[in-house]
Design an enzyme around this catalytic site. Structure first.
Site, PDB file in Angstrom:
ATOM      1  N   ASP A  52      -0.605   2.957   2.035  1.00 50.28           N
ATOM      2  CA  ASP A  52      -0.265   1.962   2.875  1.00 50.28           C
ATOM      3  C   ASP A  52      -1.657   1.064   3.455  1.00 50.28           C
ATOM      4  O   ASP A  52      -2.310   1.686   4.117  1.00 50.28           O
ATOM      5  CB  ASP A  52       0.540   2.239   3.971  1.00 50.28           C
ATOM      6  CG  ASP A  52       0.981   1.011   4.765  1.00 50.28           C
ATOM      7  OD1 ASP A  52       2.138   0.489   4.521  1.00 50.28           O
ATOM      8  OD2 ASP A  52       0.253   0.759   5.668  1.00 50.28           O
ATOM      9  N   VAL A  53      -1.692  -0.057   3.131  1.00 49.75           N
ATOM     10  CA  VAL A  53      -3.048  -0.773   3.373  1.00 49.75           C
ATOM     11  C   VAL A  53      -3.106  -0.845   5.112  1.00 49.75           C
ATOM     12  O   VAL A  53      -4.012  -0.726   5.827  1.00 49.75           O
ATOM     13  CB  VAL A  53      -2.997  -2.027   2.964  1.00 49.75           C
ATOM     14  CG1 VAL A  53      -4.274  -2.872   3.709  1.00 49.75           C
ATOM     15  CG2 VAL A  53      -3.539  -2.048   1.666  1.00 49.75           C
TER      16      VAL A  53
END
Length: 302
Positions: A255-256
């Site tokens: 997840d960025v």
DNA sequence: ATCCAGGCGGCTA
DNA sequence: TAGCCGCATGGA
């Protein structure tokens, strides 16, 4: 007119704050499944197959929330489905103290419990929403993701105008299952996403994937079942497991948002590598979902 | 213009 | 199994 009022009990009430949940719920101005009006939270949901609009406010104590039925007017609606829905959505049956205790021991998380005290992990009680939203949102910036989501919901979801407000239900899988990709690509869904959404909707509409089936699986079984769907990788599967199944160990390594939150909190020169992410998150274990959620929260203003 | 975005599938070695 | 690549399109 006398309106139906429903009390929704809150577990671990000393670690609950309705007000602390509102900034996360209000993070996008393109949200159309619920609305925040002052200190009120409004939403349409399905109760025994019928759309019901409720207004949710804080109780006089943190030990319960107050739901008021705005529509339909007239005969009372069944309370339990509403209680169940809101309890799952806002994780009112959650117990945060162990997580809060844990944050004090983890340099990456220390301070989050105080900063956002009472915030519950906002979930998704609807399985199709919890599977399709990561497909819609993956690999595009959040602003555009919310635009696509808004188009998806307003084009294909049930709609009712109550007073001055347009309420929507998330699209039913059967509706999406009947689409062709050509109905989604003009709305700027990539062809791949269109195909993934339709195929996933068919899995649900035709019963090859169901809530009861997923409910019977443990974390690893459910993860593998979800990853078997085209368009669902490890990130999307864990997203669904976190928001829908509420497995506490769900961790979104890819997840960025998580990566950026870690970078910001540790003032790293660059986003952490996958190996570093594994080191940071390995100790989280049953706190991983809440750790991720609180780090997401730390990216929002306030 | 350039890089990035709350990734994923598929191909190669 | 791991590593790389193309995708598809808007935002900043």
């Amino acid at each position: 007119m006398i309106r139906q009022k429903i009390k929704i009990p809150v577990k671990d009430a000393t670690n609950f704050s309705f007000a602390a949940c509102l900034p996360f719920l209000g993070r996008s101005d393109k949200e159309c499944l619920h609305y925040i009006q002052g200190d009120k939270l409004l939403k349409m949901l399905l109760v025994a197959g019928e759309p019901v609009v409720v207004e949710i406010t804080a109780g006089t104590t943190a030990a319960y929330l107050q739901a008021t039925v705005l529509a339909p007017a007239g005969d009372p609606v069944p309370e339990q489905p509403i209680i169940d829905y809101i309890t799952h959505w806002l994780h009112l049956d959650g117990v945060l103290q162990p997580f809060y205790d844990y944050t004090l021991t983890d340099p990456l998380l220390n301070g989050l419990a105080q900063a956002y005290h009472g915030l519950r992990l906002v979930g998704m009680p609807d399985l199709f929403e919890a599977i399709s939203w990561p497909i819609i949102g993956q690999q595009i910036n959040l602003t555009f993701a919310y635009t696509l989501r808004q188009r998806f919901i307003t084009h294909f979801g049930y709609h009712a105008r109550i007073g001055e407000t347009d309420f929507y239900l998330y699209p039913h899988p059967a509706v999406i299952a009947a689409l062709t990709p050509e109905q989604l690509t003009p709305m700027q869904f990539s062809r791949s996403k269109a195909l993934y959404l339709i195929a996933t909707a068919r899995e649900l509409a035709e019963g090859r994937l169901s809530e009861s089936q997923l409910a019977a699986m443990d974390y690893e079984e459910a993860r593998e079942r979800l990853i078997a769907l085209k368009g669902i990788g490890n990130w999307s599967a864990n997203y669904t497991l976190m928001k829908y199944r509420r497995f506490p160990q769900s961790v979104l390594l890819e997840d960025v948002g998580l990566q950026n939150a870690i970078k910001a909190r540790l003032q790293l020169p660059a986003k952490p590598t996958m190996a570093e992410l594994q080191q940071y998150t390995a100790p989280w274990k049953e706190h991983a979902a809440y750790a991720t959620f609180y780090l997401w929260r730390s990216l929002l203003p306030q």
